[in-house]
Enzyme design. Structure first.
Site, PDB file in Angstrom:
ATOM      1  N   HIS A   1      16.794 100.758 129.464  1.00 47.62           N
ATOM      2  CA  HIS A   1      18.099 100.995 130.097  1.00 47.62           C
ATOM      3  C   HIS A   1      19.215 100.093 129.571  1.00 47.62           C
ATOM      4  CE1 HIS A   1      16.957  97.442 132.370  1.00 47.62           C
ATOM      5  NE2 HIS A   1      18.202  97.328 132.740  1.00 47.62           N
TER       6      HIS A   1
HETATM    7  C1  UD1 Z   1      22.454  97.052 136.104  1.00 49.93           C
HETATM    8  C2  UD1 Z   1      22.535  95.585 135.669  1.00 49.93           C
HETATM    9  C3  UD1 Z   1      21.342  95.241 134.784  1.00 49.93           C
HETATM   10  C4  UD1 Z   1      20.033  95.613 135.453  1.00 49.93           C
HETATM   11  C5  UD1 Z   1      20.081  97.079 135.830  1.00 49.93           C
HETATM   12  C6  UD1 Z   1      18.825  97.556 136.495  1.00 49.93           C
HETATM   13  C7  UD1 Z   1      24.796  94.674 135.336  1.00 49.93           C
HETATM   14  C8  UD1 Z   1      25.746  94.229 134.312  1.00 49.93           C
HETATM   15  N1  UD1 Z   1      23.720  95.339 134.863  1.00 49.93           N
HETATM   16  O1  UD1 Z   1      22.587  97.846 134.941  1.00 49.93           O
HETATM   17  O2  UD1 Z   1      21.339  93.869 134.522  1.00 49.93           O
HETATM   18  O3  UD1 Z   1      18.968  95.365 134.582  1.00 49.93           O
HETATM   19  O4  UD1 Z   1      21.192  97.264 136.719  1.00 49.93           O
HETATM   20  O5  UD1 Z   1      18.879  98.927 136.684  1.00 49.93           O
HETATM   21  O6  UD1 Z   1      24.993  94.442 136.513  1.00 49.93           O
HETATM   22  N2  UD1 Z   1      23.732 104.963 138.229  1.00 49.93           N
HETATM   23  C9  UD1 Z   1      23.324 105.974 139.053  1.00 49.93           C
HETATM   24  N3  UD1 Z   1      22.842 105.637 140.285  1.00 49.93           N
HETATM   25  C10 UD1 Z   1      22.765 104.351 140.723  1.00 49.93           C
HETATM   26  C11 UD1 Z   1      23.201 103.331 139.858  1.00 49.93           C
HETATM   27  C12 UD1 Z   1      23.672 103.649 138.610  1.00 49.93           C
HETATM   28  O7  UD1 Z   1      23.368 107.141 138.702  1.00 49.93           O
HETATM   29  O8  UD1 Z   1      22.301 104.112 141.856  1.00 49.93           O
HETATM   30  C13 UD1 Z   1      24.224 105.316 136.870  1.00 49.93           C
HETATM   31  C14 UD1 Z   1      25.715 105.450 136.798  1.00 49.93           C
HETATM   32  O9  UD1 Z   1      26.009 106.494 135.948  1.00 49.93           O
HETATM   33  C15 UD1 Z   1      26.150 104.140 136.169  1.00 49.93           C
HETATM   34  C16 UD1 Z   1      24.963 103.779 135.302  1.00 49.93           C
HETATM   35  O10 UD1 Z   1      23.819 104.292 135.983  1.00 49.93           O
HETATM   36  O11 UD1 Z   1      27.332 104.241 135.467  1.00 49.93           O
HETATM   37  C17 UD1 Z   1      24.826 102.295 135.105  1.00 49.93           C
HETATM   38  O12 UD1 Z   1      24.803 101.601 136.355  1.00 49.93           O
HETATM   39  P1  UD1 Z   1      25.357 100.099 136.447  1.00 49.93           P
HETATM   40  O13 UD1 Z   1      25.140  99.538 137.798  1.00 49.93           O
HETATM   41  O14 UD1 Z   1      26.721 100.044 135.882  1.00 49.93           O
HETATM   42  O15 UD1 Z   1      24.463  99.296 135.427  1.00 49.93           O
HETATM   43  P2  UD1 Z   1      22.933  99.400 135.056  1.00 49.93           P
HETATM   44  O16 UD1 Z   1      22.830  99.953 133.677  1.00 49.93           O
HETATM   45  O17 UD1 Z   1      22.091 100.036 136.113  1.00 49.93           O
END
Ligand code: UD1
Length: 374
Positions: free
Chosen positions: A215
């Protein structure tokens, strides 16, 4: 000053939940045992992760109390997400007036809430402090450095963390090596996980499959890197089927770039904690870019190939089962091949990864407060 210690803890994204669970339980045990000072624990969920399978499932399975506040910030760019958390969190700190704000890990919620607290004159506790990948292209590395630099009490999981903090000029008295709260959670739930039906559900046998998770933006937001990793995974799947629970970010990229994937790679929805623990426990090999999974495989004695050029958790390589492969297909295949043909489980385990880290944290915090009261 009253004989109550008020701690406001932050949970935001999936890897935070398994770190907050044992801290919350240790505080409850402290209070139930009538120990002093009593701890008033207020839990705040920022809502950085919000999907049922990325958030609520973990609260249910790990019996984390319902947060008193949910900021519901959701997904956005780093700047917007961090800013939204800060804006929503500030009035809560002003209202609750805690002695400490406790943050865990390295996600955007960690730095956002630490910064708000510090500027309001509230002391910051950082659990899992001091880890460094020395790779400033990782958003988490920026979050770690900034959070550590404004924290008042820093709890470390491995001694490399202490060394990194001392080198950054943090005073020795602020740093406490307590072990790993994520491993507290793993040891608490290991027996329950053994009962999970996930292998039967997926029609797989112990040690007859690999597990993959990916991820990191550096891996899945770059088409060439992601395709290269998938080339290696396609090759591995010729001899060992792969189960791949897919993070939402990764799912989006796979569809967008139509990357070719072998039939022997099974994509499944993100799993809950218990099913995932069982799946990893029984895997022949795990390939991942996660930080937490490097730690969990070490304790489970399952070989791990880390699909990154660095790790902020070097003890998993020196005292655990982790191997750094980078992201080039040839390098991944070479290490995977070594593991599948001639790997021996090491007989070492990282120091203090014994299931008691959260207890130590609560003991240290209550003794600091007792010292102030006395
Ligand atoms: C975040 C953390 C990362 C951690 C990871 C675990 C930061 C900088 N990154 O990254 O360190 O390892 O979480 O998963 O804080 N999304 C959904 N549903 C959700 C959450 C996210 O669909 O419940 C999708 C959205 O499209 C979003 C993307 O995932 O834009 C990324 O989510 P985000 O919280 O920005 O960062 P992660 O890549 O999950």
């Amino acid at each position: 000053m009253t004989d109550v210690l008020k701690i406001l803890s932050i949970a935001g994204a999936r890897p935070n939940f398994m770190k907050i669970a044992p801290i919350s339980a240790a505080i409850e045990a402290h209070n139930a045992g009538g120990k002093h000072p009593a701890i008033d624990h207020v839990l705040v969920h920022t809502g950085q992760h919000y999907d049922e399978k990325m958030s609520k499932l973990f609260f249910d399975e790990l019996a984390i109390p319902k947060p008193q506040y949910n900021l519901e910030v959701g997904s956005a760019s780093h700047a917007v997400q961090t800013a939204e958390i800060m804006k929503s969190f500030e009035p809560i700190v002003q209202k609750e007036k805690p002695d400490y704000v406790l943050v865990v890990g390295d996600v955007n919620s960690t730095i956002a809430c630490a910064l708000v607290a510090k500027k309001l004159g509230v002391k910051v506790i950082h659990v899992e402090a001091g880890l460094r990948s020395f790779d400033m292209e990782m958003p988490e590395e920026i979050n770690r450095i900034l959070t550590d630099s404004i924290s008042d009490i820093l709890f470390t999981t491995e001694t490399s963390g202490d060394e990194n903090l001392l080198r950054a000029g943090i005073a020795k008295e602020q740093i406490h090596f307590v072990g790993n709260v994520m491993i507290d959670t793993l040891l608490t739930h290991r027996t329950r996980a053994a009962q999970s039906p996930i292998l039967t559900d997926l029609h797989i046998e112990p040690k007859q499959y690999a597990v993959v998770t990916l991820h990191r933006p550096s891996n899945v937001d770059d088409e060439a890197t992601f395709s290269g990793i998938m080339t290696a995974l396609n090759e591995i799947s010729r001899t060992l089927p792969i189960i791949f629970p897919v993070h939402p970010r990764t799912k989006k990229r796979l569809a967008e770039w139509q990357i070719s994937c072998s039939q022997a790679i099974r994509f499944v929805e993100p799993l809950g904690y218990i099913d995932f623990l069982k799946l990893v426990s029984e895997a022949r090999i795990v390939l991942t870019d996660s930080g937490g999974i490097q730690e969990e495989t070490t304790v489970l004695g399952v070989p791990c190939v880390t699909l990154r050029n660095n790790t902020e958790r070097p003890v998993t390589v020196t005292d655990g089962t982790n191997h750094l492969a980078g992201v080039e297909p040839e390098a991944i295949l070479k290490i995977a091949n070594h593991i599948l043909t001639s790997w021996q489980r090491p007989d070492t385990l990282p120091e203090l990864w014994d299931g008691k880290a959260a207890e130590r944290i609560v003991e240290i915090l209550s003794s600091k407060k007792s010292a102030v009261i006395a």
